[in-house]
Design a protein around this motif. Structure first.
Motif, PDB file in Angstrom:
ATOM      1  N   ARG A 260       0.834  -1.206   0.000  1.00 31.22           N
ATOM      2  CA  ARG A 260       0.000   0.000   0.000  1.00 31.22           C
ATOM      3  C   ARG A 260       0.871   1.259   0.000  1.00 31.22           C
ATOM      4  O   ARG A 260       0.574   2.229  -0.706  1.00 31.22           O
ATOM      5  CB  ARG A 260      -0.914  -0.003   1.227  1.00 31.22           C
ATOM      6  CG  ARG A 260      -1.883   1.172   1.301  1.00 31.22           C
ATOM      7  CD  ARG A 260      -2.989   1.067   0.261  1.00 31.22           C
ATOM      8  NE  ARG A 260      -3.851  -0.059   0.557  1.00 31.22           N
ATOM      9  CZ  ARG A 260      -4.908  -0.021   1.389  1.00 31.22           C
ATOM     10  NH1 ARG A 260      -5.204   1.113   2.024  1.00 31.22           N
ATOM     11  NH2 ARG A 260      -5.654  -1.074   1.586  1.00 31.22           N
TER      12      ARG A 260
ATOM     13  N   SER B 212       0.981   3.959  -3.072  1.00 31.65           N
ATOM     14  CA  SER B 212       0.640   5.356  -2.788  1.00 31.65           C
ATOM     15  C   SER B 212       1.784   6.311  -3.066  1.00 31.65           C
ATOM     16  O   SER B 212       1.644   7.521  -2.886  1.00 31.65           O
ATOM     17  CB  SER B 212       0.199   5.498  -1.327  1.00 31.65           C
ATOM     18  OG  SER B 212      -0.936   4.702  -1.058  1.00 31.65           O
TER      19      SER B 212
ATOM     20  N   ALA C 156      -1.389   6.545   3.550  1.00 30.38           N
ATOM     21  CA  ALA C 156      -1.587   5.515   2.530  1.00 30.38           C
ATOM     22  C   ALA C 156      -2.767   4.601   2.832  1.00 30.38           C
ATOM     23  O   ALA C 156      -3.245   3.883   1.941  1.00 30.38           O
ATOM     24  CB  ALA C 156      -0.316   4.669   2.391  1.00 30.38           C
TER      25      ALA C 156
ATOM     26  N   ARG D  84      -8.899   8.129  -0.788  1.00 30.46           N
ATOM     27  CA  ARG D  84      -9.159   9.493  -1.249  1.00 30.46           C
ATOM     28  C   ARG D  84     -10.636   9.641  -1.583  1.00 30.46           C
ATOM     29  O   ARG D  84     -11.276   8.717  -2.085  1.00 30.46           O
ATOM     30  CB  ARG D  84      -8.322   9.804  -2.493  1.00 30.46           C
ATOM     31  CG  ARG D  84      -6.829   9.912  -2.209  1.00 30.46           C
ATOM     32  CD  ARG D  84      -6.088  10.285  -3.474  1.00 30.46           C
ATOM     33  NE  ARG D  84      -4.677  10.465  -3.252  1.00 30.46           N
ATOM     34  CZ  ARG D  84      -3.810  10.778  -4.194  1.00 30.46           C
ATOM     35  NH1 ARG D  84      -4.227  10.944  -5.437  1.00 30.46           N
ATOM     36  NH2 ARG D  84      -2.523  10.919  -3.929  1.00 30.46           N
TER      37      ARG D  84
END
Length: 246
Positions: A218, A222, A235, A239
């Motif tokens: 992850r 990110s 991360a 979003r």
């Protein structure tokens, strides 16, 4: 190992809660600079020339110094590396015996203040403080540290200094040559080097649920840099996207 795990994470890893050691004061180190020359040579071969060493004045159990490699035009970040954690072997499980000696490092932005005056502000000093306290942890509590281990800032965890990070994870320094991770020594024990990866609460939770590899994927996805950035994106937070119709 210092005691049995009190609980297990969802990813199947043990959780240890250690009690402070009872003692009357600092215990003098049995060894001092056992692998110092080998560590310095290793760091300069793989990272760059060591400009200075942040020496300890009073040592407890081990003498833990921090080597400073300054930034250059070709390497626009600074690196701090411990020397002394490996002076004593850690109390690892029998099947992990080869990983019983370790050192730690962290990469900082080129403009991160690293003067004695700057260290009066914990917002500048905390990376060194965490290198030292994690380096002492296995010797203080008769335990061990290694890849994927997470260390929270208290229980329950609190933000570190002036950041929103609440702890760190240890990972191999993927940003360096693979040959840097393992240093064979004259004592026939190898030393393994781990990078400190500061984590937000949600990232720590993700690691506890799914394991270190899932969190590392992850972070990589990110675009999280190996160079410390206290204001980097989280991360583990999704979003939010807002669509607008015509």
């Amino acid at each position: 190992m210092s005691g049995e795990p009190e609980e297990w994470t969802e990813s199947g890893q043990p959780v240890y809660r250690h009690q402070p050691r009872e003692h009357d004061g600092p215990q003098p180190p049995r060894h001092h600079g056992l692998h110092l020359e080998e560590i310095e040579s290793h760091v300069e071969r793989h990272i760059g020339p060591i400009e200075t060493v942040f020496h300890e004045i009073v040592s407890d159990l081990i003498h833990l110094d921090v080597l400073f490699v300054p930034a250059t035009d070709e390497r626009p970040f600074q690196v701090l590396v411990t020397s002394g954690v490996s002076d004593e072997p850690m109390n690892v499980p029998p099947e992990m015996k080869q990983f019983r000696r370790a050192e730690l490092l962290i990469a900082l932005p080129a403009d991160w203040p690293l003067s004695m005056e700057a260290f009066d502000d914990d917002g500048n000093y905390w990376p060194i403080r965490w290198l030292k306290q994690i380096g002492r942890l296995p010797h203080e509590y008769d335990t061990w540290i290694g890849w994927g281990h997470t260390i929270p800032n208290g229980d329950p965890p609190e933000p570190i200094a002036n950041t929103e990070f609440i702890g760190v994870m240890l990972s191999p320094p993927y940003w360096l040559s693979p040959t840097f991770f393992e240093l064979p020594t004259n004592t026939r024990d190898a030393i393994y080097f781990y990078s400190l990866v500061p984590l937000y609460q949600e990232e720590m939770d993700l690691k506890l649920r799914k394991g270190a590899e899932a969190l590392e994927r992850r972070l990589e996805k990110s675009g999280v840099s190996f160079v410390l950035d206290p204001s980097r994106r989280n991360a583990a937070k999704k979003r939010r996207w807002f669509g607008f119709g015509r």
